[in-house]
Each structure stands twice: as C-alpha cells, then as structure tokens.
Motif scaffolding. Structure first.
Motif, PDB file in Angstrom:
ATOM      1  N   LEU A   1       0.865  -1.161  -0.040  1.00  0.00           N
ATOM      2  CA  LEU A   1      -0.079  -0.055  -0.058  1.00  0.00           C
ATOM      3  C   LEU A   1       0.963   1.336  -0.062  1.00  0.00           C
ATOM      4  O   LEU A   1       1.601   1.453   1.007  1.00  0.00           O
ATOM      5  CB  LEU A   1      -1.050  -0.145   1.304  1.00  0.00           C
ATOM      6  N   SER A   2       1.136   1.959  -1.110  1.00  0.00           N
ATOM      7  CA  SER A   2       1.935   2.962  -1.328  1.00  0.00           C
ATOM      8  C   SER A   2       0.924   4.221  -0.918  1.00  0.00           C
ATOM      9  O   SER A   2      -0.134   4.750  -1.357  1.00  0.00           O
ATOM     10  CB  SER A   2       2.181   3.054  -2.665  1.00  0.00           C
ATOM     11  N   ILE A   3       1.556   5.095   0.194  1.00  0.00           N
ATOM     12  CA  ILE A   3       0.868   6.311   0.462  1.00  0.00           C
ATOM     13  C   ILE A   3       1.639   7.485   0.330  1.00  0.00           C
ATOM     14  O   ILE A   3       2.873   7.414   0.867  1.00  0.00           O
ATOM     15  CB  ILE A   3       0.372   6.201   1.786  1.00  0.00           C
ATOM     16  N   SER A   4       1.122   8.539  -0.033  1.00  0.00           N
ATOM     17  CA  SER A   4       2.114   9.738  -0.283  1.00  0.00           C
ATOM     18  C   SER A   4       1.033  11.057   0.434  1.00  0.00           C
ATOM     19  O   SER A   4      -0.185  10.901   0.208  1.00  0.00           O
ATOM     20  CB  SER A   4       2.399  10.367  -1.627  1.00  0.00           C
ATOM     21  N   LEU A   5       1.713  11.919   1.032  1.00  0.00           N
ATOM     22  CA  LEU A   5       1.254  12.986   1.472  1.00  0.00           C
ATOM     23  C   LEU A   5       1.838  14.245   0.932  1.00  0.00           C
ATOM     24  O   LEU A   5       3.022  14.469   0.991  1.00  0.00           O
ATOM     25  CB  LEU A   5       1.099  13.283   2.944  1.00  0.00           C
ATOM     26  N   ASP A   6       1.418  15.441   0.247  1.00  0.00           N
ATOM     27  CA  ASP A   6       1.781  16.469  -0.262  1.00  0.00           C
ATOM     28  C   ASP A   6       0.992  17.611   0.355  1.00  0.00           C
ATOM     29  O   ASP A   6      -0.069  17.965   0.306  1.00  0.00           O
ATOM     30  CB  ASP A   6       1.805  16.222  -1.724  1.00  0.00           C
ATOM     31  N   GLY A   7       1.783  18.484   0.805  1.00  0.00           N
ATOM     32  CA  GLY A   7       1.361  20.011   1.329  1.00  0.00           C
ATOM     33  C   GLY A   7       2.337  20.795   1.049  1.00  0.00           C
ATOM     34  O   GLY A   7       3.423  20.606   0.297  1.00  0.00           O
ATOM     35  N   TYR A   8       1.990  22.130   1.709  1.00  0.00           N
ATOM     36  CA  TYR A   8       3.135  23.255   1.587  1.00  0.00           C
ATOM     37  C   TYR A   8       4.357  23.069   2.148  1.00  0.00           C
ATOM     38  O   TYR A   8       5.502  23.265   1.616  1.00  0.00           O
ATOM     39  CB  TYR A   8       2.296  24.145   2.330  1.00  0.00           C
ATOM     40  N   SER A   9       4.515  22.330   3.311  1.00  0.00           N
ATOM     41  CA  SER A   9       5.607  22.093   4.004  1.00  0.00           C
ATOM     42  C   SER A   9       6.052  20.410   4.036  1.00  0.00           C
ATOM     43  O   SER A   9       6.680  20.125   5.070  1.00  0.00           O
ATOM     44  CB  SER A   9       5.894  22.814   5.258  1.00  0.00           C
ATOM     45  N   ILE A  10       5.228  19.839   3.522  1.00  0.00           N
ATOM     46  CA  ILE A  10       5.403  18.169   3.799  1.00  0.00           C
ATOM     47  C   ILE A  10       5.372  17.314   2.342  1.00  0.00           C
ATOM     48  O   ILE A  10       4.675  17.640   1.618  1.00  0.00           O
ATOM     49  CB  ILE A  10       4.718  17.659   4.720  1.00  0.00           C
ATOM     50  N   GLU A  11       6.293  16.770   2.357  1.00  0.00           N
ATOM     51  CA  GLU A  11       6.316  15.703   1.438  1.00  0.00           C
ATOM     52  C   GLU A  11       6.626  14.376   1.816  1.00  0.00           C
ATOM     53  O   GLU A  11       7.796  13.948   2.579  1.00  0.00           O
ATOM     54  CB  GLU A  11       7.414  15.842   0.085  1.00  0.00           C
ATOM     55  N   PHE A  12       5.896  13.475   2.115  1.00  0.00           N
ATOM     56  CA  PHE A  12       5.942  11.920   2.620  1.00  0.00           C
ATOM     57  C   PHE A  12       5.624  10.854   1.602  1.00  0.00           C
ATOM     58  O   PHE A  12       4.505  11.030   0.858  1.00  0.00           O
ATOM     59  CB  PHE A  12       4.769  11.908   3.804  1.00  0.00           C
ATOM     60  N   PHE A  13       6.355   9.995   1.490  1.00  0.00           N
ATOM     61  CA  PHE A  13       6.004   8.616   0.672  1.00  0.00           C
ATOM     62  C   PHE A  13       6.656   7.588   1.382  1.00  0.00           C
ATOM     63  O   PHE A  13       7.641   7.214   2.194  1.00  0.00           O
ATOM     64  CB  PHE A  13       6.688   8.842  -0.518  1.00  0.00           C
ATOM     65  N   GLU A  14       5.606   6.282   1.444  1.00  0.00           N
ATOM     66  CA  GLU A  14       5.829   5.134   2.264  1.00  0.00           C
ATOM     67  C   GLU A  14       5.253   4.111   1.463  1.00  0.00           C
ATOM     68  O   GLU A  14       4.058   4.092   1.203  1.00  0.00           O
ATOM     69  CB  GLU A  14       5.723   5.096   3.459  1.00  0.00           C
ATOM     70  N   ASP A  15       5.810   2.845   1.176  1.00  0.00           N
ATOM     71  CA  ASP A  15       5.322   1.721   0.726  1.00  0.00           C
ATOM     72  C   ASP A  15       5.071   0.832   1.845  1.00  0.00           C
ATOM     73  O   ASP A  15       6.151   0.370   2.521  1.00  0.00           O
ATOM     74  CB  ASP A  15       6.376   0.922  -0.408  1.00  0.00           C
ATOM     75  N   PHE A  16       4.052   0.637   2.397  1.00  0.00           N
ATOM     76  CA  PHE A  16       3.666  -0.344   3.506  1.00  0.00           C
ATOM     77  C   PHE A  16       3.446  -1.743   3.070  1.00  0.00           C
ATOM     78  O   PHE A  16       2.589  -1.843   1.975  1.00  0.00           O
ATOM     79  CB  PHE A  16       2.323   0.318   4.210  1.00  0.00           C
ATOM     80  N   LYS A  17       3.993  -2.662   3.726  1.00  0.00           N
ATOM     81  CA  LYS A  17       3.948  -3.994   3.274  1.00  0.00           C
ATOM     82  C   LYS A  17       3.075  -4.688   4.138  1.00  0.00           C
ATOM     83  O   LYS A  17       3.194  -4.789   5.654  1.00  0.00           O
ATOM     84  CB  LYS A  17       5.466  -4.512   3.444  1.00  0.00           C
ATOM     85  N   LEU A  18       2.308  -5.433   3.605  1.00  0.00           N
ATOM     86  CA  LEU A  18       1.246  -6.234   4.551  1.00  0.00           C
ATOM     87  C   LEU A  18       1.923  -7.523   5.001  1.00  0.00           C
ATOM     88  O   LEU A  18       2.599  -8.191   4.184  1.00  0.00           O
ATOM     89  CB  LEU A  18      -0.166  -6.883   3.518  1.00  0.00           C
ATOM     90  N   GLU A  19       1.810  -7.658   6.493  1.00  0.00           N
ATOM     91  CA  GLU A  19       2.597  -9.029   6.915  1.00  0.00           C
ATOM     92  C   GLU A  19       1.533  -9.704   7.566  1.00  0.00           C
ATOM     93  O   GLU A  19       0.641  -9.250   8.627  1.00  0.00           O
ATOM     94  CB  GLU A  19       3.506  -8.656   7.981  1.00  0.00           C
ATOM     95  N   ASN A  20       1.378 -11.191   7.580  1.00  0.00           N
ATOM     96  CA  ASN A  20       0.481 -11.762   8.204  1.00  0.00           C
ATOM     97  C   ASN A  20       1.115 -12.914   9.275  1.00  0.00           C
ATOM     98  O   ASN A  20       2.329 -12.885   9.043  1.00  0.00           O
ATOM     99  CB  ASN A  20      -0.275 -12.833   7.227  1.00  0.00           C
ATOM    100  N   THR A  21       0.503 -12.905  10.638  1.00  0.00           N
ATOM    101  CA  THR A  21       1.028 -13.539  11.549  1.00  0.00           C
ATOM    102  C   THR A  21       0.180 -14.787  11.771  1.00  0.00           C
ATOM    103  O   THR A  21      -1.020 -14.521  12.090  1.00  0.00           O
ATOM    104  CB  THR A  21       1.375 -12.699  12.738  1.00  0.00           C
TER     105      THR A  21
END
Length: 142
Positions: free
Chosen positions: A73-93
């Motif tokens: 699940l790739s999530i990005s946040l873009d704003g005036y003073s923020i640039e965030f990006f992360e690929d979240f990986k699903l793990e099962n237990t």
C-alpha cells in the motif's frame, strides 16, 4: 478443515465489526483522516486521492487490514511543507491456540509524520493494482 473455515470466517466478521465501530468513535480518538477502501469505484486510475486540512503536530497512520488487503500500500502526503511517501508492506502472522489457527495482518513501514505548520494536504493511496482488497486507513494525532 471445516473448523478452519469457520474460524477464518469468524475472524473476518470480527474484523468488519471492528472497522464499523471505528467510524463512530474516530473523532474522540484524534482521527483527522479516515477512509475505508472496499469498493473499486473509489479509485480513479487505480489510486485514491483526497485533500484535507491538518494542523502542525505529530501524527501516525493506523490501518485495519485483512487477508484480502493489498500486499503493498503506497501512501503519499503532499502539502506546503510536507512531502511524505511510504510503501507499507502487509505482513500476516499465524496464531495457534491449540484448538484453532488464525491469522492477523498488519502493515509494516514508517508510519509517523511530523507536520511543521497548519496546511492543506493531499493524500494519495495506491493499492498497486489490488483495488478489490479492502483496507481502512486513518491518520491520528499523537
């Protein structure tokens, strides 16, 4: 085999009940953004995008995934003073109790966000092709 199917079904039902209960208690829990992605029509060109206001502070992501959720699940946040990006990986237990086996799921990745000033932010959620799997995504204030 039938016991495993019944137990997995019960776990899925409990997961959906938990997702529904989040909707009613979110505002009191510091949730500033929430979406449950469970319908392919919520995506445009394979991605979900929304804009919202956020105040300066410390925040973190919370997910309610299940076995059908996107593996990445790739999530990005873009704003005036923020640039965030992360690929979240699903793990099962796998959990074994002696009389049953069941799985739990969680997304692994950097889930903390620092916002330096109040601003309008755009969130982009990309399930990397898996628009049929359901997942809830929330951003909560620390």
């Amino acid at each position: 085999m039938k016991k495993k199917i019944i137990i997995i079904s019960i776990a899925i039902i409990i997961g959906f009940v938990m997702m529904m209960s989040l909707d009613s208690s979110e505002k009191s829990d510091g949730v500033i953004f929430h979406v449950t992605l469970a319908d392919p029509q919520m995506y445009e060109n394979g991605e979900y995008t929304e804009t919202f206001e956020i105040e300066s502070g410390e925040y973190y992501f919370r997910f309610v995934p299940n076995g059908s959720s996107p593996e990445i699940l790739s999530i990005s946040l873009d704003g005036y003073s923020i640039e965030f990006f992360e690929d979240f990986k699903l793990e099962n237990t796998l959990h074994e109790t002696g009389i049953s086996e069941y799985y739990t799921w969680e997304y692994l990745g950097e889930n903390k966000i620092t916002i330096s000033e109040d601003q309008r932010v755009s969130i982009n959620i990309n399930p990397n092709g898996n628009v049929m799997g359901s997942v809830s995504v929330s951003i909560l204030q620390n």
